[in-house]
Scaffold this active site. Structure first.
Site, PDB file in Angstrom:
ATOM      1  N   ARG A   1      26.095 -26.538  11.727  1.00  0.00           N
ATOM      2  CA  ARG A   1      26.013 -25.228  11.083  1.00  0.00           C
ATOM      3  C   ARG A   1      26.913 -24.260  11.840  1.00  0.00           C
ATOM      4  O   ARG A   1      27.270 -24.520  13.004  1.00  0.00           O
ATOM      5  CB  ARG A   1      24.573 -24.701  11.131  1.00  0.00           C
ATOM      6  CG  ARG A   1      23.634 -25.505  10.282  1.00  0.00           C
ATOM      7  CD  ARG A   1      22.189 -25.014  10.442  1.00  0.00           C
ATOM      8  NE  ARG A   1      21.291 -25.913   9.746  1.00  0.00           N
ATOM      9  CZ  ARG A   1      20.070 -26.236  10.164  1.00  0.00           C
ATOM     10  NH1 ARG A   1      19.589 -25.712  11.281  1.00  0.00           N
ATOM     11  NH2 ARG A   1      19.325 -27.067   9.472  1.00  0.00           N
TER      12      ARG A   1
ATOM     13  N   ARG B   1      17.375 -18.037   6.058  1.00  0.00           N
ATOM     14  CA  ARG B   1      18.199 -18.595   7.143  1.00  0.00           C
ATOM     15  C   ARG B   1      19.611 -18.928   6.650  1.00  0.00           C
ATOM     16  O   ARG B   1      20.547 -18.990   7.429  1.00  0.00           O
ATOM     17  CB  ARG B   1      17.511 -19.840   7.724  1.00  0.00           C
ATOM     18  CG  ARG B   1      18.088 -20.279   9.048  1.00  0.00           C
ATOM     19  CD  ARG B   1      17.287 -21.392   9.694  1.00  0.00           C
ATOM     20  NE  ARG B   1      17.466 -22.667   9.006  1.00  0.00           N
ATOM     21  CZ  ARG B   1      16.875 -23.802   9.368  1.00  0.00           C
ATOM     22  NH1 ARG B   1      16.088 -23.830  10.418  1.00  0.00           N
ATOM     23  NH2 ARG B   1      17.081 -24.912   8.690  1.00  0.00           N
TER      24      ARG B   1
ATOM     25  N   ARG C   1      14.021 -30.461   1.774  1.00  0.00           N
ATOM     26  CA  ARG C   1      13.252 -30.027   2.934  1.00  0.00           C
ATOM     27  C   ARG C   1      11.868 -29.524   2.525  1.00  0.00           C
ATOM     28  O   ARG C   1      10.873 -29.783   3.211  1.00  0.00           O
ATOM     29  CB  ARG C   1      14.035 -28.967   3.718  1.00  0.00           C
ATOM     30  CG  ARG C   1      15.149 -29.587   4.553  1.00  0.00           C
ATOM     31  CD  ARG C   1      16.131 -28.572   5.102  1.00  0.00           C
ATOM     32  NE  ARG C   1      17.247 -29.262   5.736  1.00  0.00           N
ATOM     33  CZ  ARG C   1      17.470 -29.346   7.045  1.00  0.00           C
ATOM     34  NH1 ARG C   1      16.680 -28.719   7.873  1.00  0.00           N
ATOM     35  NH2 ARG C   1      18.481 -30.039   7.523  1.00  0.00           N
TER      36      ARG C   1
HETATM   37  N1  LIG Z   1       6.970 -15.952  12.874  1.00  0.00           N
HETATM   38  C1  LIG Z   1       8.092 -15.783  12.159  1.00  0.00           C
HETATM   39  N2  LIG Z   1       8.152 -14.782  11.271  1.00  0.00           N
HETATM   40  C2  LIG Z   1       9.255 -14.586  10.520  1.00  0.00           C
HETATM   41  N3  LIG Z   1      10.375 -15.354  10.577  1.00  0.00           N
HETATM   42  C3  LIG Z   1      10.358 -16.386  11.454  1.00  0.00           C
HETATM   43  C4  LIG Z   1       9.223 -16.650  12.286  1.00  0.00           C
HETATM   44  N4  LIG Z   1       9.501 -17.728  13.044  1.00  0.00           N
HETATM   45  C5  LIG Z   1      10.745 -18.110  12.720  1.00  0.00           C
HETATM   46  N5  LIG Z   1      11.282 -17.316  11.763  1.00  0.00           N
HETATM   47  C6  LIG Z   1      12.582 -17.435  11.105  1.00  0.00           C
HETATM   48  O1  LIG Z   1      12.483 -18.528  10.210  1.00  0.00           O
HETATM   49  C7  LIG Z   1      13.708 -19.258  10.160  1.00  0.00           C
HETATM   50  C8  LIG Z   1      13.426 -20.725  10.485  1.00  0.00           C
HETATM   51  O2  LIG Z   1      13.078 -20.822  11.857  1.00  0.00           O
HETATM   52  P1  LIG Z   1      13.659 -22.008  12.751  1.00  0.00           P
HETATM   53  O3  LIG Z   1      15.113 -22.201  12.491  1.00  0.00           O
HETATM   54  O4  LIG Z   1      13.227 -21.741  14.145  1.00  0.00           O
HETATM   55  O5  LIG Z   1      12.840 -23.222  12.133  1.00  0.00           O
HETATM   56  P2  LIG Z   1      12.807 -24.752  12.560  1.00  0.00           P
HETATM   57  O6  LIG Z   1      11.404 -25.197  12.467  1.00  0.00           O
HETATM   58  O7  LIG Z   1      13.467 -24.930  13.880  1.00  0.00           O
HETATM   59  O8  LIG Z   1      13.677 -25.415  11.419  1.00  0.00           O
HETATM   60  P3  LIG Z   1      14.521 -26.796  11.448  1.00  0.00           P
HETATM   61  O9  LIG Z   1      13.556 -27.892  11.621  1.00  0.00           O
HETATM   62  O10 LIG Z   1      15.209 -26.807  10.134  1.00  0.00           O
HETATM   63  O11 LIG Z   1      15.486 -26.718  12.593  1.00  0.00           O
HETATM   64  C9  LIG Z   1      14.660 -18.594  11.140  1.00  0.00           C
HETATM   65  O12 LIG Z   1      15.539 -17.761  10.424  1.00  0.00           O
HETATM   66  C10 LIG Z   1      13.734 -17.777  12.052  1.00  0.00           C
HETATM   67  O13 LIG Z   1      14.375 -16.613  12.530  1.00  0.00           O
HETATM   68  N1  LIG Z   2      12.962 -37.995  14.242  1.00  0.00           N
HETATM   69  C1  LIG Z   2      13.813 -37.041  14.656  1.00  0.00           C
HETATM   70  N2  LIG Z   2      13.853 -35.854  14.021  1.00  0.00           N
HETATM   71  C2  LIG Z   2      14.690 -34.935  14.506  1.00  0.00           C
HETATM   72  C3  LIG Z   2      15.521 -35.149  15.613  1.00  0.00           C
HETATM   73  N3  LIG Z   2      16.252 -34.037  15.836  1.00  0.00           N
HETATM   74  C4  LIG Z   2      15.868 -33.152  14.910  1.00  0.00           C
HETATM   75  N4  LIG Z   2      14.934 -33.679  14.104  1.00  0.00           N
HETATM   76  C5  LIG Z   2      14.247 -33.053  12.966  1.00  0.00           C
HETATM   77  O1  LIG Z   2      15.136 -32.976  11.878  1.00  0.00           O
HETATM   78  C6  LIG Z   2      14.723 -31.925  11.037  1.00  0.00           C
HETATM   79  C7  LIG Z   2      15.903 -31.164  10.519  1.00  0.00           C
HETATM   80  O2  LIG Z   2      16.596 -30.545  11.568  1.00  0.00           O
HETATM   81  P1  LIG Z   2      17.810 -29.556  11.245  1.00  0.00           P
HETATM   82  O3  LIG Z   2      18.379 -29.199  12.597  1.00  0.00           O
HETATM   83  O4  LIG Z   2      18.771 -30.282  10.365  1.00  0.00           O
HETATM   84  O5  LIG Z   2      17.208 -28.373  10.525  1.00  0.00           O
HETATM   85  C8  LIG Z   2      13.754 -31.063  11.844  1.00  0.00           C
HETATM   86  O6  LIG Z   2      12.449 -31.288  11.330  1.00  0.00           O
HETATM   87  C9  LIG Z   2      13.850 -31.627  13.234  1.00  0.00           C
HETATM   88  O7  LIG Z   2      12.612 -31.551  13.912  1.00  0.00           O
HETATM   89  C10 LIG Z   2      15.437 -36.414  16.254  1.00  0.00           C
HETATM   90  O8  LIG Z   2      16.119 -36.714  17.239  1.00  0.00           O
HETATM   91  N5  LIG Z   2      14.585 -37.318  15.741  1.00  0.00           N
END
Ligand SMILES: Nc1ncnc2c1ncn2[C@@H]1O[C@H](COP(=O)(O)OP(=O)(O)OP(=O)(O)O)[C@@H](O)[C@H]1O
Ligand SMILES: Nc1nc2c(ncn2[C@@H]2O[C@H](COP(=O)(O)O)[C@@H](O)[C@H]2O)c(=O)[nH]1
Length: 198
Positions: free
Chosen positions: A44, A137, A148
């Site tokens: 990204r 996002r 997703r």
């Molecule tokens: N408590 C909250 N309230 C509002 N917005 C939030 C909150 N927590 C996270 N966000 C926002 O929601 C979006 C998704 O959060 P984040 O990218 O951390 O999710 P993730 O679980 O890591 O997703 P992925 O598995 O796709 O990487 C982001 O834009 C983040 O800023």
């Molecule tokens: N099983 C695994 N899942 C993983 C790993 N690294 C990330 N993730 C999961 O993928 C999704 C999507 O991630 P994104 O960065 O494309 O938004 C998210 O639920 C991660 O937790 C891994 O090594 N193994």
């Protein structure tokens, strides 16, 4: 595997795992280390190879999986993601708590290893909130977003299985969610801080 007890963060895409993890790394940068996964998805905007992920081709990833270099791997939303042995070892060599951000398939695979992490699920308050977060996002195409969300519905259902997670954090209020995360990790954080000060 040796060293302090690792931490697994799991839960639907968009629930807030990376957001909470960034807060943890900002406040406790020398205590925690992120396990940098491999993925075949495209980077990204702003993502750096080797920091958020090791971005690889499907061929390269499959070769490394076949060579036994991964602790776990899974297909998620049309791409392969995986945790390499080297990623975890790199963190453990620094005597840091290794944090894995992995999906539910990854959790099930890690349960079969000797890693014995603390398992934490991060959930959004509802599928509607999750959808809004993912849309806001602006990282996903409509197709990827729908995939997703479908996976998220399954995740929300299955994550309630008794014993699967040590803690389920409903990430509504971010500061409250972060406090819950710090609370479950407090003992491990203290152990590392004590060992670094001795
Ligand atoms: N408590 C909250 N309230 C509002 N917005 C939030 C909150 N927590 C996270 N966000 C926002 O929601 C979006 C998704 O959060 P984040 O990218 O951390 O999710 P993730 O679980 O890591 O997703 P992925 O598995 O796709 O990487 C982001 O834009 C983040 O800023
Ligand atoms: N099983 C695994 N899942 C993983 C790993 N690294 C990330 N993730 C999961 O993928 C999704 C999507 O991630 P994104 O960065 O494309 O938004 C998210 O639920 C991660 O937790 C891994 O090594 N193994």
């Amino acid at each position: 595997m040796t060293g302090p007890r690792p931490v697994v963060l799991s839960g639907p895409s968009g629930a807030g795992k990376s957001t909470l993890l960034k807060m943890l790394l900002k406040d406790y940068g020398n205590v925690f280390g992120f396990s940098v996964s491999h993925t075949t998805r495209q980077p990204r905007v702003g993502e750096v190879n080797g920091k958020e992920y090791h971005f690889v081709t499907r061929d390269q990833m499959q070769k490394e999986i076949d060579a036994g270099e991964f602790i776990e791997h899974a297909e998620f939303s049309g791409n392969i993601y995986g945790t390499s042995k080297a990623a975890v070892q790199a963190v453990q060599a620094r005597n840091q708590i290794c944090v894995l951000d992995i999906d539910l398939q990854g959790v099930k695979s890690i349960k079969k290893t000797d890693l014995k992490p603390i398992y934490i699920s991060v959930q959004a308050p509802s599928i509607e909130v999750l959808e809004k977060r993912l849309r806001d996002r602006r990282t996903e195409s409509e197709e990827s977003l729908q995939k997703r969300l479908n996976t998220a519905r399954v995740d929300m259902e299955l994550s309630n299985e008794p014993g699967l997670f040590d803690l389920i954090i409903v990430n509504n209020d971010l500061q409250k969610a972060y406090s819950e995360l710090k609370e479950i990790l407090a003992e491990e954080i203290q152990k590392i801080q004590d060992s670094k000060n001795s």
